[in-house]
Design an enzyme around this catalytic site. Structure first.
Site, PDB file in Angstrom:
ATOM      1  N   HIS A  55      -6.202  -6.559  -0.351  1.00 34.00           N
ATOM      2  CA  HIS A  55      -6.321  -5.710   0.829  1.00 34.00           C
ATOM      3  C   HIS A  55      -7.317  -4.598   0.517  1.00 34.00           C
ATOM      4  O   HIS A  55      -7.532  -4.243  -0.643  1.00 34.00           O
ATOM      5  CB  HIS A  55      -4.975  -5.093   1.182  1.00 34.00           C
ATOM      6  N   GLU A  57      -7.239  -1.366   0.746  1.00 29.46           N
ATOM      7  CA  GLU A  57      -6.737  -0.237  -0.035  1.00 29.46           C
ATOM      8  C   GLU A  57      -6.573  -0.624  -1.506  1.00 29.46           C
ATOM      9  O   GLU A  57      -6.871   0.174  -2.400  1.00 29.46           O
ATOM     10  CB  GLU A  57      -5.388   0.240   0.521  1.00 29.46           C
ATOM     11  N   CYS A  85      -0.111  -1.400   4.684  1.00 26.08           N
ATOM     12  CA  CYS A  85       1.115  -2.186   4.554  1.00 26.08           C
ATOM     13  C   CYS A  85       1.938  -1.657   3.383  1.00 26.08           C
ATOM     14  O   CYS A  85       1.445  -0.851   2.581  1.00 26.08           O
ATOM     15  CB  CYS A  85       0.766  -3.659   4.343  1.00 26.08           C
ATOM     16  N   CYS A  88       0.221  -1.910  -0.071  1.00 24.78           N
ATOM     17  CA  CYS A  88      -0.838  -0.920  -0.275  1.00 24.78           C
ATOM     18  C   CYS A  88      -0.264   0.482  -0.447  1.00 24.78           C
ATOM     19  O   CYS A  88      -0.766   1.271  -1.251  1.00 24.78           O
ATOM     20  CB  CYS A  88      -1.826  -0.978   0.882  1.00 24.78           C
TER      21      CYS A  88
END
Length: 156
Positions: A55, A57, A85, A88
């Protein structure tokens, strides 16, 4: 401050669009900033890396840690194009990031097929979604902790 904030979101957006055009990943980006200096600005790389943890991040934290030579990003802030999420959030907490700005919401992401609600439901107590079982004390696994203590004391 708002002008700088706009710039950091714009950098994340541009990196994400470039990445989507290359096939790196989906519509998520992040910029990490320390004292006004951009440390990392990325899009997610899940497709490129065949990595469900890539992801934006996560990628940004990895890059920032490498660039700064530390896992402590407590003097950094992150600008995420979408609400992070739980995974993250976890990595940002492990990296000691104290301030997160985001634009799109988890509901916006769900509209486009990117829902993390199953993760949030699990963390809120719906343990039926994922089967995890503790198997009790194991000597081989316990040895990891004793070895860790030994290695740490040798460093001192």
């Amino acid at each position: 401050m708002c002008k700088d904030r706009d710039k950091y979101f714009q950098l994340a957006t541009e990196a994400t669009i470039e990445g989507m055009k290359r096939g790196d990943g989906g519509p998520f980006g992040a910029t990490i900033v320390r004292h006004g200096e951009v440390i990392a600005s990325v899009g997610n790389t899940m497709m490129r890396d065949t990595d469900p943890s890539a992801h934006a991040e996560m990628v940004a934290v990895r890059e920032a840690c490498k660039k700064l030579g530390t896992m402590d990003l407590s003097d950094c802030e992150i600008y995420a194009t979408c609400e992070p999420c739980p995974m993250c959030i976890g990595v940002m907490m492990w990296a000691n990031i104290k301030k997160v700005y985001y634009s799109s919401t988890k509901e916006d992401a769900a509209t486009y097929g990117f829902s993390d609600q199953h993760l949030r439901d699990y963390l809120e107590g719906n343990k039926e979604l994922f089967d995890m079982e503790a198997v009790g004390e194991r000597e081989d696994c316990h040895r990891l902790w004793t070895t860790f203590e030994q290695v740490q004391s040798e460093k001192e």
